[in-house]
Design a protein around this motif. Structure first.
Motif, PDB file in Angstrom:
ATOM      1  N   ARG A 247       0.832  -1.212   0.000  1.00 58.80           N
ATOM      2  CA  ARG A 247       0.000   0.000   0.000  1.00 58.80           C
ATOM      3  C   ARG A 247       0.861   1.255   0.000  1.00 58.80           C
ATOM      4  O   ARG A 247       0.554   2.233  -0.691  1.00 58.80           O
ATOM      5  CB  ARG A 247      -0.923   0.002   1.223  1.00 58.80           C
ATOM      6  N   LYS A 248       1.924   1.226   0.773  1.00 61.64           N
ATOM      7  CA  LYS A 248       2.795   2.406   0.833  1.00 61.64           C
ATOM      8  C   LYS A 248       3.511   2.628  -0.500  1.00 61.64           C
ATOM      9  O   LYS A 248       3.654   3.768  -0.962  1.00 61.64           O
ATOM     10  CB  LYS A 248       3.809   2.245   1.960  1.00 61.64           C
ATOM     11  N   ASN A 249       3.940   1.552  -1.138  1.00 58.14           N
ATOM     12  CA  ASN A 249       4.680   1.676  -2.404  1.00 58.14           C
ATOM     13  C   ASN A 249       3.786   2.152  -3.552  1.00 58.14           C
ATOM     14  O   ASN A 249       4.227   2.890  -4.442  1.00 58.14           O
ATOM     15  CB  ASN A 249       5.325   0.336  -2.775  1.00 58.14           C
ATOM     16  N   THR A 250       2.532   1.698  -3.548  1.00 53.71           N
ATOM     17  CA  THR A 250       1.610   2.078  -4.621  1.00 53.71           C
ATOM     18  C   THR A 250       0.870   3.379  -4.325  1.00 53.71           C
ATOM     19  O   THR A 250       0.269   3.971  -5.226  1.00 53.71           O
ATOM     20  CB  THR A 250       0.575   0.961  -4.863  1.00 53.71           C
ATOM     21  N   GLY A 251       0.897   3.797  -3.057  1.00 51.27           N
ATOM     22  CA  GLY A 251       0.196   5.026  -2.675  1.00 51.27           C
ATOM     23  C   GLY A 251      -1.308   4.852  -2.569  1.00 51.27           C
ATOM     24  O   GLY A 251      -2.043   5.836  -2.455  1.00 51.27           O
ATOM     25  N   LYS A 252      -1.782   3.612  -2.589  1.00 55.05           N
ATOM     26  CA  LYS A 252      -3.223   3.358  -2.496  1.00 55.05           C
ATOM     27  C   LYS A 252      -3.699   3.572  -1.065  1.00 55.05           C
ATOM     28  O   LYS A 252      -3.020   3.211  -0.108  1.00 55.05           O
ATOM     29  CB  LYS A 252      -3.546   1.935  -2.942  1.00 55.05           C
ATOM     30  N   SER A 253      -4.894   4.128  -0.934  1.00 52.61           N
ATOM     31  CA  SER A 253      -5.505   4.332   0.379  1.00 52.61           C
ATOM     32  C   SER A 253      -6.875   3.674   0.381  1.00 52.61           C
ATOM     33  O   SER A 253      -7.721   3.970  -0.481  1.00 52.61           O
ATOM     34  CB  SER A 253      -5.642   5.832   0.675  1.00 52.61           C
ATOM     35  N   GLU A 254      -7.091   2.752   1.299  1.00 51.43           N
ATOM     36  CA  GLU A 254      -8.340   1.988   1.347  1.00 51.43           C
ATOM     37  C   GLU A 254      -9.220   2.467   2.510  1.00 51.43           C
ATOM     38  O   GLU A 254      -8.765   3.179   3.408  1.00 51.43           O
ATOM     39  CB  GLU A 254      -8.029   0.499   1.507  1.00 51.43           C
ATOM     40  N   ASP A 255     -10.487   2.049   2.467  1.00 46.45           N
ATOM     41  CA  ASP A 255     -11.452   2.474   3.488  1.00 46.45           C
ATOM     42  C   ASP A 255     -11.644   1.353   4.496  1.00 46.45           C
ATOM     43  O   ASP A 255     -12.676   0.690   4.517  1.00 46.45           O
ATOM     44  CB  ASP A 255     -12.779   2.832   2.816  1.00 46.45           C
ATOM     45  N   ASP A 256     -10.635   1.130   5.338  1.00 46.62           N
ATOM     46  CA  ASP A 256     -10.721   0.072   6.332  1.00 46.62           C
ATOM     47  C   ASP A 256      -9.882   0.457   7.551  1.00 46.62           C
ATOM     48  O   ASP A 256      -9.160   1.454   7.549  1.00 46.62           O
ATOM     49  CB  ASP A 256     -10.254  -1.271   5.753  1.00 46.62           C
ATOM     50  N   MET A 257      -9.994  -0.337   8.604  1.00 45.96           N
ATOM     51  CA  MET A 257      -9.262  -0.035   9.832  1.00 45.96           C
ATOM     52  C   MET A 257      -7.759  -0.186   9.629  1.00 45.96           C
ATOM     53  O   MET A 257      -6.965   0.550  10.238  1.00 45.96           O
ATOM     54  CB  MET A 257      -9.743  -0.932  10.971  1.00 45.96           C
ATOM     55  N   LEU A 258      -7.352  -1.127   8.803  1.00 47.87           N
ATOM     56  CA  LEU A 258      -5.929  -1.297   8.502  1.00 47.87           C
ATOM     57  C   LEU A 258      -5.333   0.019   8.005  1.00 47.87           C
ATOM     58  O   LEU A 258      -4.266   0.444   8.474  1.00 47.87           O
ATOM     59  CB  LEU A 258      -5.748  -2.390   7.447  1.00 47.87           C
ATOM     60  N   GLN A 259      -6.024   0.699   7.086  1.00 42.78           N
ATOM     61  CA  GLN A 259      -5.520   1.965   6.563  1.00 42.78           C
ATOM     62  C   GLN A 259      -5.459   3.031   7.658  1.00 42.78           C
ATOM     63  O   GLN A 259      -4.511   3.824   7.711  1.00 42.78           O
ATOM     64  CB  GLN A 259      -6.407   2.451   5.415  1.00 42.78           C
ATOM     65  N   CYS A 260      -6.469   3.026   8.541  1.00 44.00           N
ATOM     66  CA  CYS A 260      -6.467   3.994   9.650  1.00 44.00           C
ATOM     67  C   CYS A 260      -5.230   3.819  10.521  1.00 44.00           C
ATOM     68  O   CYS A 260      -4.595   4.799  10.925  1.00 44.00           O
ATOM     69  CB  CYS A 260      -7.729   3.827  10.495  1.00 44.00           C
ATOM     70  N   PHE A 261      -4.883   2.573  10.802  1.00 38.00           N
ATOM     71  CA  PHE A 261      -3.712   2.317  11.647  1.00 38.00           C
ATOM     72  C   PHE A 261      -2.404   2.655  10.914  1.00 38.00           C
ATOM     73  O   PHE A 261      -1.458   3.139  11.521  1.00 38.00           O
ATOM     74  CB  PHE A 261      -3.693   0.857  12.104  1.00 38.00           C
ATOM     75  N   ILE A 262      -2.367   2.399   9.609  1.00 35.25           N
ATOM     76  CA  ILE A 262      -1.185   2.747   8.824  1.00 35.25           C
ATOM     77  C   ILE A 262      -0.959   4.259   8.859  1.00 35.25           C
ATOM     78  O   ILE A 262       0.174   4.743   8.981  1.00 35.25           O
ATOM     79  CB  ILE A 262      -1.333   2.260   7.369  1.00 35.25           C
ATOM     80  N   ASP A 263      -2.044   5.026   8.761  1.00 38.45           N
ATOM     81  CA  ASP A 263      -1.952   6.492   8.689  1.00 38.45           C
ATOM     82  C   ASP A 263      -1.817   7.153  10.059  1.00 38.45           C
ATOM     83  O   ASP A 263      -1.549   8.357  10.139  1.00 38.45           O
ATOM     84  CB  ASP A 263      -3.194   7.060   7.997  1.00 38.45           C
ATOM     85  N   SER A 264      -1.993   6.397  11.145  1.00 36.98           N
ATOM     86  CA  SER A 264      -1.972   6.988  12.493  1.00 36.98           C
ATOM     87  C   SER A 264      -0.568   7.436  12.875  1.00 36.98           C
ATOM     88  O   SER A 264       0.432   6.827  12.481  1.00 36.98           O
ATOM     89  CB  SER A 264      -2.478   5.966  13.517  1.00 36.98           C
ATOM     90  N   LYS A 265      -0.530   8.505  13.666  1.00 43.83           N
ATOM     91  CA  LYS A 265       0.743   9.022  14.167  1.00 43.83           C
ATOM     92  C   LYS A 265       0.612   9.338  15.654  1.00 43.83           C
ATOM     93  O   LYS A 265      -0.445   9.766  16.125  1.00 43.83           O
ATOM     94  CB  LYS A 265       1.147  10.292  13.410  1.00 43.83           C
ATOM     95  N   TYR A 266       1.703   9.105  16.369  1.00 40.82           N
ATOM     96  CA  TYR A 266       1.743   9.465  17.780  1.00 40.82           C
ATOM     97  C   TYR A 266       1.899  10.981  17.910  1.00 40.82           C
ATOM     98  O   TYR A 266       2.187  11.678  16.926  1.00 40.82           O
ATOM     99  CB  TYR A 266       2.902   8.735  18.470  1.00 40.82           C
ATOM    100  N   LYS A 267       1.705  11.484  19.120  1.00 45.49           N
ATOM    101  CA  LYS A 267       1.746  12.932  19.344  1.00 45.49           C
ATOM    102  C   LYS A 267       3.089  13.543  18.973  1.00 45.49           C
ATOM    103  O   LYS A 267       3.172  14.715  18.598  1.00 45.49           O
ATOM    104  CB  LYS A 267       1.409  13.241  20.804  1.00 45.49           C
ATOM    105  N   ASP A 268       4.161  12.752  19.076  1.00 45.96           N
ATOM    106  CA  ASP A 268       5.479  13.284  18.735  1.00 45.96           C
ATOM    107  C   ASP A 268       5.769  13.204  17.233  1.00 45.96           C
ATOM    108  O   ASP A 268       6.876  13.524  16.786  1.00 45.96           O
ATOM    109  CB  ASP A 268       6.576  12.548  19.512  1.00 45.96           C
ATOM    110  N   GLY A 269       4.756  12.781  16.449  1.00 44.03           N
ATOM    111  CA  GLY A 269       4.910  12.713  15.006  1.00 44.03           C
ATOM    112  C   GLY A 269       5.364  11.373  14.474  1.00 44.03           C
ATOM    113  O   GLY A 269       5.407  11.162  13.253  1.00 44.03           O
ATOM    114  N   ARG A 270       5.695  10.446  15.361  1.00 36.02           N
ATOM    115  CA  ARG A 270       6.174   9.130  14.920  1.00 36.02           C
ATOM    116  C   ARG A 270       5.037   8.317  14.321  1.00 36.02           C
ATOM    117  O   ARG A 270       3.971   8.199  14.922  1.00 36.02           O
ATOM    118  CB  ARG A 270       6.782   8.371  16.106  1.00 36.02           C
TER     119      ARG A 270
END
Length: 490
Positions: A247-270
């Protein structure tokens, strides 16, 4: 002769050990100053092993026996541990509302770590865990839930289209399979649902079977079930690592929880790591799969055994068809108050998690509804039981009877005694984040069944499977079906 000497020495050692323990306790009872604390009453138990024999027979059996005698607050000794039970809303407020520094989940749920994996949920400190719970919350916002509902409706339609014009099925089996398909689509992503479902489902099965009662005490015990669990966890990590990379290599973004977790960031930006994303997905599936399939099965068993409420939910569907036509989406499901109460009542009678646990890090006091005050010392494991508390007679009228109308406007028995009267989804700081998702999923399934089939329960009303880690339905739930399309004129 040599063997007899060895056996005799061993027996003498054991006797000496027991004698030392008993004498030590007697000496300490005289030496140590008496506490001014008013401790909860103790459940009668054997020395050393405590109430292990009673607890292993089943917590609910023990509570049924102890609660009438000792009241809503009491302590059970298990080896060197003290488990203090708080039963009912009058005494459980601190359990649900206390800060994590005072009442912690982490110590008592360590047995989940081998399954969920490193670096997530109970393997991290509270500040990180709170951020990870924020990821769950963001993945379950209303705009996300609306897209999930559309997928739920499609899965239900596709699954039940495979049924014939009439027949008999094991409803429990059917709903278990539909729930895992729906969860795969909404949570794990289309790559798993469309291409890898069989592989991932088998691996989750091994993970699931690696969560045994013995796992609670010894999660790393080298037994076959644990080895299969660990192997499955490793293979799942490899599968999701490949999906995330793709997904990261192709730049595809899906409508599922997996994508939400992939896109999540901690408060420090990590950003989240592949290991964290895999662990969070496994935790999400574990939290929802069993509870939804169990509750949807109980909902069906009760509806098909109570014609009054079956007629009520069918009439509700007719009104919604008249109002919205065949449309079934998030907003239509939200209007299903009668079906909601029927699901909620099934959950009251049969919450899948029969015990909730915390570790107390500070002293606190509780007062029972009779006015008795007890001091709970830090170091105690504190427990409450949704399965028992949800059937308290002073809160719920005729508590063992299936009566969804107890939640209707004007009665609202779950609110009469205040907060935490109804705790099927927990409450307070650690309430279940997936509650809205679960209700929508069960509503979507039963909406399709009610609109497309006549159903009849042909097996006896099911019993409770107390032997399972997540308490569910015992045996088969055989249902006879006949296909028919519901219309407003029927």
């Amino acid at each position: 002769m040599k063997m007899e000497v060895v056996d005799g020495t061993f027996l003498n050692t054991i006797l000496l050990l027991f004698t030392t323990i008993i004498i030590s306790k007697l000496i300490l009872s005289f030496i140590l100053p008496k506490s001014n604390k008013n401790l909860p009453p103790l459940v009668p138990a054997y020395p050393l092993f405590g109430g292990l024999h009673r607890f292993m027979k089943g917590p609910i059996l023990m509570l049924n026996d102890v609660y009438p005698k000792l009241g809503s607050v009491f302590t059970l000794k298990l080896f060197h541990k003290n488990i203090t039970f708080l039963i009912g809303p009058e005494v459980s407020s601190h359990f649900f509302k206390a800060q994590e520094t005072d009442m912690s989940q982490q110590e008592v749920y360590q047995f989940n770590v081998p399954t969920f994996g490193p670096g997530v949920v109970f393997d991290v400190d509270y500040s990180i865990r709170q951020e990870q719970f924020r990821f769950f919350t963001e993945a379950l916002r209303v705009n996300k839930l609306k897209s999930y509902v559309d997928q739920m409706v499609v899965e239900a339609h596709d699954y039940f289209s495979k049924w014939g014009a009439s027949g008999e099925v094991d409803l429990k089996y059917e709903l278990e399979h539909l729930i895992i398909l729906t969860a795969s689509r909404c949570l794990l992503g289309h790559e798993v649902r469309d291409k890898l479902f069989g592989d991932v489902s088998a691996l989750f099965h091994d993970l699931d079977n690696g969560m045994l009662p013995i796992s609670v005490l010894f999660p790393y015990l080298p037994i076959p079930a644990h080895r299969r669990r660990d192997n499955a966890r490793k293979k799942l990590a490899e599968i999701f690592a490949n999906i995330i990379t793709s997904r990261k290599n192709t730049g595809k973004s899906e409508d599922d929880m997996l994508q939400c977790f992939i896109d999540s960031k901690y408060k420090d930006g990590r950003p989240t790591t592949e290991t964290e994303v895999t662990g969070l997905l496994i935790a999400a599936l574990f939290a929802g799969q069993h509870t939804s399939s169990i509750t949807s099965t109980w909902t069906g068993a009760y509806l098909l055994s109570n014609k009054q409420y079956l007629s009520a939910v069918v009439d509700e569907q007719k009104k919604l068809i008249e109002k919205h036509g065949d449309r079934v989406d998030h907003d239509v499901l939200a209007e299903m108050d009668v079906l909601y109460r029927c699901i909620k009542e099934a959950l009251r009678l049969h919450p899948p998690l029969i015990m909730l646990l915390r570790s107390s890090h500070s002293d606190f006091s509780v007062k029972t509804r009779e006015g008795k005050e007890y001091d709970i010392p830090k170091g105690h494991i504190v427990a409450t039981s949704p399965a028992f508390a949800n059937r308290l007679g002073h809160i719920f009228k005729d508590p063992n009877r299936y009566d969804p109308d107890r939640f209707a406007v004007g009665r609202e028995e779950d609110k009469v005694a205040g907060a935490f009267s109804y705790i099927s989804f927990g409450g307070g700081r650690h309430g279940c984040l997936g509650e809205p998702f679960a209700y929508l999923q069960i509503k979507a399934i039963w909406t399709h069944l009610l609109r497309n089939f006549e159903l009849e329960l042909v097996s006896p009303f099911p019993e409770i499977d107390w032997n399972a880690m997540v308490v569910g339905v015992k045996g088969k739930v055989m249902v006879r079906y006949k296909r028919r399309e519901l219309s407003v004129n029927q």
